[in-house]
Design an enzyme around this catalytic site. Structure first.
Site, short mmCIF file in Angstrom:
data_model
loop_
_atom_site.label_atom_id
_atom_site.label_comp_id
_atom_site.label_asym_id
_atom_site.label_seq_id
_atom_site.Cartn_x
_atom_site.Cartn_y
_atom_site.Cartn_z
N HIS A 100 0.67 -1.08 0.09
CA HIS A 100 0.15 0.02 -0.23
C HIS A 100 0.77 1.28 -0.05
O HIS A 100 0.32 2.48 0.22
CB HIS A 100 -0.96 0.01 1.21
CG HIS A 100 -1.87 -1.03 1.32
ND1 HIS A 100 -2.89 -1.37 0.20
CD2 HIS A 100 -2.23 -1.97 2.01
CE1 HIS A 100 -3.50 -2.47 0.56
NE2 HIS A 100 -3.33 -2.74 1.56
ZN LIG Z 1 -3.90 -7.18 3.58
#
Ligand SMILES: [Zn+2]
Length: 251
Positions: A100
């Site tokens: 992320h």
């Molecule tokens: Zn995850």
């Protein structure tokens, strides 16, 4: 096959589920009798800069423990990738996770994009021309996708499916495409397990996935393959799930 690990990954560098106390210990216990552990060096600033903007790096540096552990995680990814050129697969038992983390921002317990940093280094050194990244974490790795958005050379694949069967079929079909790559990297998140957040996969499925990646790598990228820990939050099943994956993934 070697497992990359550093004692510093035990540190509680943040207050989030990936950094939780007691998360790495059961995985180490599950693997330490079967695999040789090696310790990485921290990634260098120029390694981080192949993916991240200077402002982003500076913001992480503001927390010295976080920066130290995150740089060691990126360094663990780099070492895992390099070991594949010695003719053996490798697994980075690292944290914080990375998928992320975008070039100039991050969220979801991630700070530096470990897999992207490792792949960018191989590309910069011309060790490979093309790479496939398989991400079987429950969550879409927006940071990895953003890093390689528009790239012809790096393909990001996050399988999907409404149930266990369709998910595994989708994953396997994605590895069936006949293209050649220099390497396959796996963002290995275990949070789709039936006893974790995603509630879908069984422990033995990770072994199957490991085998499919192994077979793909032998056909499409001279056996070069490495995996990196991403998510996975149920400490009571993480050890056996990672071990299951590696039993399929190893030679
Ligand atoms: Zn995850």
């Amino acid at each position: 096959m070697k497992v990359i690990f550093h004692e510093k990954y035990y540190e509680h560098y943040a207050h989030d589920p990936a950094a939780a106390p007691g998360r790495m210990e059961p995985i180490v216990r599950a693997l330490e009798n079967e695999f040789e552990f090696v310790e990485p060096a921290a990634a260098l600033e120029r390694d981080l800069e192949r993916v991240h903007g200077r402002e982003h790096i500076r913001s992480i540096k503001g927390d010295s423990l976080l920066f130290e552990v995150a740089s060691l995680a990126a360094g663990g990814a780099i070492l895992a990738a390099e070991l594949t050129f010695q003719g053996q697969p490798a697994f980075g038992l690292i944290r914080p996770p990375g998928h992320h983390a975008s070039p100039d921002s991050c969220w979801g317990f991630c700070y530096f994009n470990n897999v992207a940093i490792a792949i960018k280094k191989l590309l910069a050194e011309k060790k490979i021309e093309r790479a496939l990244i398989l991400d079987f974490d429950l969550h879409y790795g927006d940071g990895t996708a953003n890093t390689f958005n528009g790239s012809k050379d790096v393909h990001y694949f996050h399988p999907s499916g409404d149930n266990r069967d369709s998910y595994l079929k989708n994953l396997q079909a994605g590895l069936g495409k006949e293209r050649t790559y220099g390497i396959i990297a796996v963002s290995a998140g275990f949070d789709r397990h039936e006893d974790d957040w995603g509630g879908l996969l069984k422990t033995e499925d990770y072994r199957s996935i490991g085998q499919w990646v192994r077979e793909f790598s032998l056909e499409s990228c001279q056996g070069r393959r490495f995996g990196l820990l991403e998510g996975g939050y149920n400490h009571s099943v993480l050890g056996r799930n990672v071990k299951s994956f590696l039993q399929g993934f190893r030679d």
